[in-house]
Design a protein around this motif. Structure first.
Motif, PDB file in Angstrom:
ATOM      1  N   LYS A 121       8.855   0.019  -9.120  1.00 53.15           N
ATOM      2  CA  LYS A 121       7.843   0.844 -10.228  1.00 53.15           C
ATOM      3  C   LYS A 121       7.331  -0.525  -9.500  1.00 53.15           C
ATOM      4  CE  LYS A 121       7.388   2.058 -14.449  1.00 53.15           C
ATOM      5  NZ  LYS A 121       7.981   2.122 -15.558  1.00 53.15           N
ATOM      6  N   ALA A 122       7.833  -1.716  -9.913  1.00 56.44           N
ATOM      7  CA  ALA A 122       6.730  -2.919 -10.286  1.00 56.44           C
ATOM      8  C   ALA A 122       5.842  -3.200  -9.319  1.00 56.44           C
ATOM      9  CB  ALA A 122       8.016  -3.773 -10.536  1.00 56.44           C
ATOM     10  N   ALA A 148       4.947  -0.820  -6.858  1.00 60.74           N
ATOM     11  CA  ALA A 148       4.070   0.506  -7.379  1.00 60.74           C
ATOM     12  C   ALA A 148       3.266   0.081  -8.017  1.00 60.74           C
ATOM     13  CB  ALA A 148       4.597   1.393  -7.163  1.00 60.74           C
ATOM     14  N   LYS A 149       3.247  -0.526  -8.685  1.00 64.17           N
ATOM     15  CA  LYS A 149       1.990  -0.465 -10.187  1.00 64.17           C
ATOM     16  C   LYS A 149       1.132  -1.335  -9.285  1.00 64.17           C
ATOM     17  CE  LYS A 149       1.988  -1.653 -14.975  1.00 64.17           C
ATOM     18  NZ  LYS A 149       2.788  -2.232 -16.356  1.00 64.17           N
ATOM     19  N   THR A 150       2.086  -2.595  -9.243  1.00 72.77           N
ATOM     20  CA  THR A 150       1.329  -4.158  -8.492  1.00 72.77           C
ATOM     21  C   THR A 150       0.559  -3.309  -7.335  1.00 72.77           C
ATOM     22  OG1 THR A 150       2.792  -5.655  -9.294  1.00 72.77           O
ATOM     23  CG2 THR A 150       0.716  -6.113  -7.357  1.00 72.77           C
ATOM     24  N   MET A 196      -0.983  -0.043  -6.645  1.00 70.18           N
ATOM     25  CA  MET A 196      -1.811   1.010  -7.340  1.00 70.18           C
ATOM     26  C   MET A 196      -3.063  -0.099  -8.327  1.00 70.18           C
ATOM     27  SD  MET A 196      -1.585   4.129  -6.556  1.00 70.18           S
ATOM     28  CE  MET A 196      -2.484   4.809  -7.804  1.00 70.18           C
ATOM     29  N   SER A 197      -2.954  -0.897  -9.006  1.00 72.87           N
ATOM     30  CA  SER A 197      -3.705  -2.104  -9.538  1.00 72.87           C
ATOM     31  C   SER A 197      -4.509  -2.678  -8.283  1.00 72.87           C
ATOM     32  CB  SER A 197      -3.088  -2.806  -9.868  1.00 72.87           C
ATOM     33  OG  SER A 197      -2.096  -3.482  -9.521  1.00 72.87           O
TER      34      SER A 197
END
Length: 80
Positions: free
Chosen positions: A48-49, A51-53, A55-56
């Motif tokens: 999740k971490a 993927a979040k990075t 995506m940003s």
């Protein structure tokens, strides 16, 4: 052969006195399941971490790219 009392058993059944590993695992299954759930949970947190990075970074890169295209288009369309 029929008079032999070991008919139908394997070598391990005849000579190995240790408990069957499958039976031991089945008895301790609740601890194994908890370990797997913990590892999966940790893995999902990391995923999740990441993927979040990602995506940003994708969002930021797309914004920069679109602004670059917009700037190039405005420079060519305003020439007189």
């Amino acid at each position: 052969m029929e008079g032999n009392s070991s008919y139908g058993t394997s070598w391990a059944d005849q000579w190995d006195n240790n408990p069957d590993p499958a039976t031991v695992d089945a008895k301790n299954n609740h601890t194994g399941t908890a370990k797997y759930k913990q590892k999966v949970g940790e893995g999902l947190g990391k995923t999740k971490a990441v993927a979040k990075t990602g995506m940003s970074k994708l969002k930021e890169g797309t914004s920069v790219g679109l602004n670059w295209i917009k700037t190039k288009y405005n420079k060519t369309s305003h020439k007189s």
